[in-house]
Design a protein around this motif. Structure first.
Motif, PDB file in Angstrom:
ATOM      1  N   HIS A  92       0.809  -0.918   0.207  1.00 39.32           N
ATOM      2  CA  HIS A  92       0.065  -0.153  -0.122  1.00 39.32           C
ATOM      3  C   HIS A  92       0.986   1.558   0.430  1.00 39.32           C
ATOM      4  CE1 HIS A  92       0.693  -1.367   3.942  1.00 39.32           C
ATOM      5  NE2 HIS A  92       0.495   0.060   4.696  1.00 39.32           N
ATOM      6  N   GLU A  93       2.726   0.710   0.525  1.00 35.32           N
ATOM      7  CA  GLU A  93       2.832   2.518   0.570  1.00 35.32           C
ATOM      8  C   GLU A  93       3.546   2.926  -0.963  1.00 35.32           C
ATOM      9  OE1 GLU A  93       3.570   4.084   2.875  1.00 35.32           O
ATOM     10  OE2 GLU A  93       2.362   3.101   4.929  1.00 35.32           O
ATOM     11  N   PRO A  95      -5.209   0.401   5.863  1.00 34.92           N
ATOM     12  CA  PRO A  95      -4.529   0.357   5.121  1.00 34.92           C
ATOM     13  C   PRO A  95      -3.790  -0.223   3.741  1.00 34.92           C
ATOM     14  CG  PRO A  95      -2.636   0.347   6.259  1.00 34.92           C
ATOM     15  CD  PRO A  95      -4.575   0.014   7.145  1.00 34.92           C
ATOM     16  N   HIS A  96      -3.569  -1.654   4.069  1.00 37.87           N
ATOM     17  CA  HIS A  96      -3.532  -2.979   3.377  1.00 37.87           C
ATOM     18  C   HIS A  96      -4.262  -3.479   2.295  1.00 37.87           C
ATOM     19  CE1 HIS A  96      -2.445  -3.823   7.637  1.00 37.87           C
ATOM     20  NE2 HIS A  96      -1.504  -3.417   7.559  1.00 37.87           N
ATOM     21  N   ILE A  97      -3.755  -3.471   1.097  1.00 39.13           N
ATOM     22  CA  ILE A  97      -4.106  -4.676   0.407  1.00 39.13           C
ATOM     23  C   ILE A  97      -3.750  -6.021  -0.139  1.00 39.13           C
ATOM     24  CG2 ILE A  97      -3.969  -4.338  -2.861  1.00 39.13           C
ATOM     25  CD1 ILE A  97      -3.068  -1.687  -2.385  1.00 39.13           C
ATOM     26  N   ILE A  98      -5.531  -6.295   0.210  1.00 43.85           N
ATOM     27  CA  ILE A  98      -5.238  -8.372   0.306  1.00 43.85           C
ATOM     28  C   ILE A  98      -5.908  -8.688  -0.584  1.00 43.85           C
ATOM     29  CG2 ILE A  98      -7.070  -9.429   1.991  1.00 43.85           C
ATOM     30  CD1 ILE A  98      -4.668  -7.198   3.274  1.00 43.85           C
ATOM     31  N   THR A  99      -4.497  -9.799  -0.871  1.00 45.34           N
ATOM     32  CA  THR A  99      -5.687 -10.590  -2.220  1.00 45.34           C
ATOM     33  C   THR A  99      -6.355 -11.904  -1.511  1.00 45.34           C
ATOM     34  OG1 THR A  99      -2.734  -9.479  -3.460  1.00 45.34           O
ATOM     35  CG2 THR A  99      -3.967 -11.627  -3.960  1.00 45.34           C
ATOM     36  N   GLY A 100      -7.276 -12.236  -2.395  1.00 45.36           N
ATOM     37  CA  GLY A 100      -7.455 -13.150  -1.996  1.00 45.36           C
ATOM     38  C   GLY A 100      -9.296 -12.268  -2.054  1.00 45.36           C
ATOM     39  N   PRO A 101     -10.612 -14.194  -1.453  1.00 43.97           N
ATOM     40  CA  PRO A 101      -9.923 -15.043  -0.507  1.00 43.97           C
ATOM     41  C   PRO A 101      -9.594 -16.518  -1.801  1.00 43.97           C
ATOM     42  CG  PRO A 101     -11.449 -15.045  -0.097  1.00 43.97           C
ATOM     43  CD  PRO A 101     -11.804 -13.699  -0.912  1.00 43.97           C
ATOM     44  N   VAL A 102      -9.054 -17.787  -1.467  1.00 44.93           N
ATOM     45  CA  VAL A 102      -8.850 -18.388  -2.438  1.00 44.93           C
ATOM     46  C   VAL A 102      -9.561 -19.668  -1.318  1.00 44.93           C
ATOM     47  CG1 VAL A 102      -7.569 -20.480  -3.252  1.00 44.93           C
ATOM     48  CG2 VAL A 102      -7.081 -18.353  -3.912  1.00 44.93           C
ATOM     49  N   VAL A 127       8.145  -0.328  15.483  1.00 42.46           N
ATOM     50  CA  VAL A 127       8.025   0.745  15.806  1.00 42.46           C
ATOM     51  C   VAL A 127       7.526   1.989  15.415  1.00 42.46           C
ATOM     52  CG1 VAL A 127       9.761  -0.148  18.155  1.00 42.46           C
ATOM     53  CG2 VAL A 127      10.096   1.235  16.220  1.00 42.46           C
ATOM     54  N   ALA A 128       7.738   2.701  13.665  1.00 44.01           N
ATOM     55  CA  ALA A 128       7.512   3.257  13.375  1.00 44.01           C
ATOM     56  C   ALA A 128       6.387   3.137  12.842  1.00 44.01           C
ATOM     57  CB  ALA A 128       8.698   4.301  12.508  1.00 44.01           C
ATOM     58  N   LEU A 129       5.676   2.633  12.522  1.00 44.99           N
ATOM     59  CA  LEU A 129       4.327   2.113  12.418  1.00 44.99           C
ATOM     60  C   LEU A 129       4.354   1.469  10.951  1.00 44.99           C
ATOM     61  CD1 LEU A 129       1.559   2.512  12.050  1.00 44.99           C
ATOM     62  CD2 LEU A 129       1.644   4.289  10.180  1.00 44.99           C
ATOM     63  N   THR A 130       5.306   1.385  10.179  1.00 43.11           N
ATOM     64  CA  THR A 130       5.469   0.164   8.669  1.00 43.11           C
ATOM     65  C   THR A 130       6.450  -0.296   9.235  1.00 43.11           C
ATOM     66  OG1 THR A 130       5.874   1.611   7.291  1.00 43.11           O
ATOM     67  CG2 THR A 130       3.183   2.077   7.632  1.00 43.11           C
ATOM     68  N   ALA A 131       7.113  -1.774   8.721  1.00 39.02           N
ATOM     69  CA  ALA A 131       8.454  -2.524   7.800  1.00 39.02           C
ATOM     70  C   ALA A 131       9.128  -1.571   6.857  1.00 39.02           C
ATOM     71  CB  ALA A 131       7.901  -3.832   7.867  1.00 39.02           C
ATOM     72  N   LEU A 132       9.758  -2.350   6.446  1.00 36.06           N
ATOM     73  CA  LEU A 132      10.342  -2.210   4.603  1.00 36.06           C
ATOM     74  C   LEU A 132       9.352  -2.334   3.943  1.00 36.06           C
ATOM     75  CD1 LEU A 132      12.198  -0.815   2.366  1.00 36.06           C
ATOM     76  CD2 LEU A 132      13.501  -2.473   2.545  1.00 36.06           C
ATOM     77  N   GLU A 133       7.797  -1.801   3.829  1.00 34.89           N
ATOM     78  CA  GLU A 133       6.611  -2.330   3.286  1.00 34.89           C
ATOM     79  C   GLU A 133       7.090  -2.269   1.431  1.00 34.89           C
ATOM     80  OE1 GLU A 133       3.616  -3.380   4.021  1.00 34.89           O
ATOM     81  OE2 GLU A 133       4.882  -2.076   6.327  1.00 34.89           O
ATOM     82  N   ALA A 134       6.708  -3.982   0.941  1.00 35.24           N
ATOM     83  CA  ALA A 134       7.178  -3.588  -0.611  1.00 35.24           C
ATOM     84  C   ALA A 134       6.732  -4.901  -1.541  1.00 35.24           C
ATOM     85  CB  ALA A 134       8.613  -3.780  -1.046  1.00 35.24           C
ATOM     86  N   SER A 135       6.342  -4.252  -2.528  1.00 36.83           N
ATOM     87  CA  SER A 135       5.460  -5.864  -2.961  1.00 36.83           C
ATOM     88  C   SER A 135       6.331  -6.618  -3.114  1.00 36.83           C
ATOM     89  CB  SER A 135       4.547  -4.952  -4.450  1.00 36.83           C
ATOM     90  OG  SER A 135       3.697  -4.383  -4.212  1.00 36.83           O
TER      91      SER A 135
END
Length: 520
Positions: A83-84, A129-136, A291-299
């Motif tokens: 989502h980032e 915030p998250h973009i979710i793929t599915g469901p299966v 702690v900052a809120l997100t990780a290193l967000e990447a696809s």
């Protein structure tokens, strides 16, 4: 094949960016772009992250229609989108956002462009915030069953990610970001008024390993290893209410446990027919706590094997009612605690640990409690997603007198060697069982392996492997034990390219190793 261009050629720079304030110092980088791997679909089935296959901000529930239904034991490849770079406080325009850092339109995922250009609704304040793929759906899955999810592979889709801190969120919600805060009129058309902080983070390759790169005020760079995992995995809860993607729940969701990368096995309690598995929130790296809120967000593109376990199955973590997720890796059994109160999450993880040790490994409960106090680390998964997460790391090697260890290599069972509390296997044996050939050079004390299209060279005592003429650093060096060259099981995936997943079946630690995605 590596794309022979550098991030410097595209003018990419890194800086601590308060939204759309680009006058701050930045540092240029020169590095090869990570190739996308869109041609590699490893599963029996493939679910893209096209608009019709995703949801933004919520999880599937019992009323959700499956995109696909697969037999139990199937390997399914999922494309996931971070989502980032797509969020409203970043302009909801990834081409424009990433273009500020020198990424061309061709360097932005088509899925990301399509999602933000679509009419899909997303409320920045109310929705996750998250973009979710599915469901299966999985054939035969019924309420009361357990879905075993084995993470087979994770492929990076882009050579960059983003780390964000937003007002009112993170471990220090009233202290960071260090600015005047959101202003009236903040929106996707005026994202700078949110005053949130997002840090664009490229990755670079060094000796076959990938690192995130961040600047310092002096112009020097800080590098940290990437450790990809899917922050969101789970099955649908038995509710018709809208389920936010933010807090983890008893059927999984946004657990953000960084141990759950390639090789991990996770068990989820099924509450609805078909299970309805989903995934998303891909991460390149995350520290415990996030702690900052997100990780290193990447696809990422992830391939997982989905297997339904019925009550009484010997690979279940315990024989009681299974009501929340449990995980394991080569090194650890991982009991998980989730609760809005961090203290209660800790208690829940400890209770699950005691139940596992008592039920699965026949320990007296008081002795199990003592063992956990003396020998088990409890980590805070994250503290930023409303529901807090704590997970225990119970070392498997502490129980070698009690449990057996077996490795199933393409249908043949061998027994790993335990050396310095790590599992090793003869490189010749495993390579030949996987269909390769092996030659030993006495003069150089090195092993030459040909496996499919790969040519691998490993030398006793050296921490550098050659894979098809490319040098790859790995600290897990080959050893000579009892006249055989052995390597840690943990390097098999990286060096030989085989899938390795661990499941505790009754009292046997079982590693399934295969070049095929098919269930053994």
């Amino acid at each position: 094949m590596f794309i022979n261009r550098t991030i410097r050629e595209f003018g990419v720079s890194v800086g601590i960016i308060s939204m759309f304030t680009f006058a701050l110092p930045s540092v240029g980088f020169s590095m090869p772009l990570q190739p996308t791997t869109l041609e590699r679909v490893e599963g029996d089935y493939y679910v893209t992250s096209a608009v019709e296959n995703i949801r933004w901000g919520s999880l599937p529930n019992r009323d959700s229609s499956p995109i696909l239904t697969v037999p139990s034991g199937s390997a399914v490849t999922f494309d996931t989108v971070s989502h980032e770079g797509l969020m409203e406080d970043q302009g909801r325009n990834p081409v424009e956002y990433f273009g500020k850092f020198g990424i061309s339109s061709d360097g932005v995922l088509n899925d990301a462009k399509a999602i933000t250009a679509s009419g899909i609704k997303h409320d920045f304040v109310k929705d996750g915030p998250h973009i979710i793929t599915g469901p299966v759906a999985v054939e035969g899955a019924e309420p009361g069953d357990v879905l075993k999810v084995e993470v087979l592979s994770l492929q990076t889709r882009v050579p960059y990610g983003v780390i964000s801190n937003r007002h009112g969120k993170g471990a220090l919600p009233n202290e960071f970001p260090e600015n005047k805060g959101p202003q009236e009129g903040a929106s996707a058309t005026k994202p700078e008024l949110y005053n949130n902080v997002s840090i664009f983070t490229p990755i670079e390759e060094i000796n076959g390993n990938w690192y995130g790169v961040l600047p310092t005020k002096t112009g020097k760079n800080v590098r940290f290893p990437i450790n990809p995992f899917l922050g969101v995995m789970g099955v649908a809860p038995n509710t018709s209410e809208v389920v936010s993607s933010i807090p983890p729940i008893e059927t999984g969701g946004n657990m953000d446990i960084n141990e759950l990368g390639v090789g991990a096995t996770i068990y989820y309690p099924i509450q609805v027919k078909g299970g309805l598995f989903y995934t998303g929130d891909p991460h390149f790296a995350q520290g415990d706590g996030e702690v900052a809120l997100t990780a290193l967000e990447a696809s990422l593109r992830g391939t997982v094997r989905l297997t339904v376990l019925k009550k009484g199955d010997p690979s279940l973590p315990h024989s009681g009612d299974f009501t929340q997720p449990f995980a394991e890796t080569e090194d650890y059994w991982i009991p998980i605690g989730l609760d809005p109160d961090l203290d209660e999450a800790m208690k829940e993880s400890v209770r699950e640990s005691i139940q596992f040790l008592s039920d699965k490994l026949d320990m007296d409960r008081s002795v199990a409690y003592a063992y956990l106090s003396a020998a088990t680390d409890y980590e805070v998964s994250q503290v930023v997603d409303r529901t807090k997460g704590v997970h225990g790391l119970i070392r498997k090697t502490d129980f070698l007198e009690y449990v057996d260890v077996a490795m199933n290599v393409s249908g043949t069972t061998i027994k790993p060697v335990v050396h310095n509390d790590e599992f090793y296997v003869p490189i010749r044996t495993i390579s030949e069982l996987l269909g390769g050939t092996v030659e030993w050079d006495h003069k150089t004390r090195s092993t030459q392996i040909k496996l499919g299209t790969k040519n691998i060279s490993a030398q006793i005592g050296s921490d550098v492997y050659s894979i098809s003429d490319k040098l790859v650093f790995n600290s897990k060096v080959p050893k000579l034990l009892n006249g055989e060259t052995v390597v840690p099981v943990s390097v098999i995936n990286e060096i030989l390219g085989a899938y390795v997943n661990w499941t505790t079946i009754d009292k046997t630690l079982t590693a399934n190793v295969s070049l095929s995605k098919k269930q053994q």
